[in-house]
Design an enzyme around this catalytic site. Sequence first.
Site, PDB file in Angstrom:
ATOM      1  N   CYS A  42      13.610  46.827 -42.409  1.00 55.39           N
ATOM      2  CA  CYS A  42      14.116  48.084 -41.826  1.00 55.39           C
ATOM      3  C   CYS A  42      14.127  48.029 -40.298  1.00 55.39           C
ATOM      4  O   CYS A  42      14.805  48.823 -39.655  1.00 55.39           O
ATOM      5  CB  CYS A  42      13.267  49.265 -42.292  1.00 55.39           C
ATOM      6  SG  CYS A  42      13.094  49.328 -44.077  1.00 55.39           S
ATOM      7  N   LYS A 432       8.536  81.840 -37.808  1.00 56.88           N
ATOM      8  CA  LYS A 432       9.266  81.691 -39.080  1.00 56.88           C
ATOM      9  C   LYS A 432       9.940  80.330 -38.984  1.00 56.88           C
ATOM     10  O   LYS A 432      10.970  80.185 -38.306  1.00 56.88           O
ATOM     11  CB  LYS A 432      10.332  82.776 -39.220  1.00 56.88           C
ATOM     12  CG  LYS A 432       9.762  84.149 -39.472  1.00 56.88           C
ATOM     13  CD  LYS A 432      10.906  85.148 -39.503  1.00 56.88           C
ATOM     14  CE  LYS A 432      10.399  86.540 -39.271  1.00 56.88           C
ATOM     15  NZ  LYS A 432      11.407  87.415 -38.704  1.00 56.88           N
TER      16      LYS A 432
END
Length: 807
Positions: A42, A432
């Site tokens: 990778c 939030k």
Amino acid sequence: MKLLIVGGVAGGASAAARAARLDSSAEIIVFERGEYMSFANCGLPYYVGEVIKQRDSLLVMTPEKFKGRTGIEVRTQQEVIEVNADKNEIKIKNIESGEVYSESYDKLLLTTGSSPLIPPIPGVDDPDVMTLWTIPDVDRIKERVDNGIKKAVVVGGGFIGLEVAENLVERGVEVTLVEMLPHVMSTLDAEMSSMLESELADKGIKLQLANGLTEIKRDSSNLSVALKDGTEIMTELIVMSVGVRPNNELALNAGLKTGERGGIKVNANLQTSNSDIYAAGDVIEVTNPILNAPAMIPLAGPANRQGRIAANNIFGAKETYNGTIGTSICKVFDLDAASVGPNETTLKAAGRDYLKTYIIPASHASYYPGSEPLFMKVIFEKNGKILGAQIVGSDGVDKRIDLLATAIRSNMTVSDLAELELAYAPPFGSAKDPINYVGFVAENIIKGDTIPVNPDELKEGDFLLDVREEDEILCGTIPGSLNIPLGQVRDNLDKLPKDKEIIVFCKVGIRGYLAERYLREQNYKVKNLSGGYMTWKLFNRDGIKTNIKYAACADTPSSVSSTEKALELDACGLQCPGPIVQVKNNLDSMAEGQELKVTASDAGFYNDLPVWCESTGNTLVAIEKTDGLIKALIKKGAGAVVNSDGTMTAMPKRTTIVLFSNDLDKALAAFIIAIGFATLGHKVSIFCTFWGLNVLRKDHPPKVKKNLISKMFGIMMPRGARKLALSKMHMMGMGTAMMKDVMKSKNIDDLPTLIGQARLMGVELLACEMAMNMMGIQEAELMDDVDLAGVANFAALAEKSGPVMFI
Ligand code: FAD
């Protein structure tokens, strides 16, 4: 127990290490045909780009170290060439000496991985055609780059292709990325991957989308690739990255069952159809638990986990592998793109019902520097089950996709997301969190508190209400929409129809939702546009490409800090439309030609300001984004470009051409003029109408249903750019053929090549819908990426344009 493992990288090395921990007395041998075990495949692209500087860092483990730690023998450069499943024996070839020998086993684990696909096209065996898969591969590519190649073509726009392209660019190589499909990164749906395409184009990569490779040509020392549409690109290196195929030869040789795409079939314990043979990694067919269907998902995480589970089971556990949901992420320059679960395209093909929502929250509190918009698409079922998600952004993408992957794995519903208690401080998130927002919005949809309409569901004639502030509208809106800012909706109800559905929208959907709720209370039929105007833009091609336009400013001071006489405005902490409003207020009190240097933290400002300057006739001299802050230099002035000496030249930035004719000479002229204006930095649109539509027709269109008259029309008219004839001296085709020969001998590009160049330069091709209807031409017959446009669209374009030409 004697365990033999074939393949010594991700799955194989994991399994071996686990096996050694489970039973140190077991005899375990790993066979690896390559020179290296357990290398960081990778990391290979980043070694090309010199992000990873030391080659040694890629060599995560050596056989000697592994033997010291685990007692396990790893035999590199030993290829297993045969499995005799009846005798529990394998044959191995020592690649260095050529010697062939056998080993018996109690249990065998196949972790042979996959190999890059090489399409069978002429010229593909040229030595400058390479793949990036192994250490020797990366050595070859890096050597070419270190030797100073200038140009490369990367074929394939998946993860590896994109990573390779980026890292070549980082090394100063001019890269063309060729992708057969209309979009890169097929794990994302088209509207989401369009952001990556903008990013690639911004970073100088030339994109050839929906254009397959047909041939690789070598002419003495010149190397080139030929594409389906006739484009030919000179290059010095070609990196192929068009997909993978499982290395299943041994499995087939052993008589093991394989699936449709060649992956080895395994049970939940990763045991193959032979009870003494297990398999793991890229070579196996997994189950996608969301679709409950077999799948090939070649990723490192699953390969490592499967290796571990296979070892556990070989040593007596009864552990199950619960399938792969495809959680993945990729860096594309300044953007990160991640997905989990099936995308919409796959779900549609599987005939599944689903709901979707788009939300674009800030990655963390927007008043804290560095906050960036997260473009999130979440797909779920009516019962709240989460099916999949896609996220593109440049901050906080990884943690949100991992949360969604965890939620899917834990069978959580969207309502559970609303309740998650997540760590919060301004630099990291919001009170939030975006994940909570996904929950809120999806719950509202399920409960019917909001009725969303997605941008791809909008129809001609829909009544669109834009509730953003007037200053935001200057940054663009959906054509034909009525603007009433949210705060004024109550006082303007008389402007809204009671008998017609109203589709309300704002920038990202929140103000739209508030307007929707209020209007529904007042008995209006109303829906909210999911993801607002920003999501609509993703579906409407220009997407977030706005910064490309500022290539036109290349000869202007490129650095925001290059001027001393500018007034300064600090708009940090303000959220949209705050910074734009501040810019407007400041410019209002400034003299023509005076400069304003503005700093803002609202990420949307980066895309909004260029469009705002264009619509208000001010000049954006420079804009840059560093460390989460956007700095821009604006010169108050009428649509002008600032020259390097500081003077201003009036220059309209939009050019519109109406192409009415399908004569070859006129079409050539239209595209040559379009390219000319595009090089000046103009946004050029070619509006093809009546006979001009024939220029846009595909050479080989798909079959479409037509009535007799349309069929006749279709037969009589030239089909596509290659079939056009000269307006004069056609002479039954002789004149046209001669002209094409002359153009070739003088190295003048033919029409298909010019069209390709124009599209690469961002020239927009529009097909007149009215003329299409009259002539019975259907969208499927036109080249991909051509937009359909009505007279209103054309009029809007022409109004904004400098030159408007009729050819
Ligand atoms: P591999 O790790 O490929 O190992 C298989 C080994 O088996 C090979 O070394 C091969 O030589 C050997 N072998 C095969 N046949 C024989 C034989 N007959 N005898 C002896 N040995 C044999 N995945 C991600 O999740 N994220 C990423 O960012 C990512 N980036 C990637 C970048 C690149 C350039 C590449 C090439 C892959 C990337 N992957 C990534 C994919 C990931 O590396 C693979 O999914 C993972 O390595 C698969 O593990 P595996 O054990 O099945 O196969």
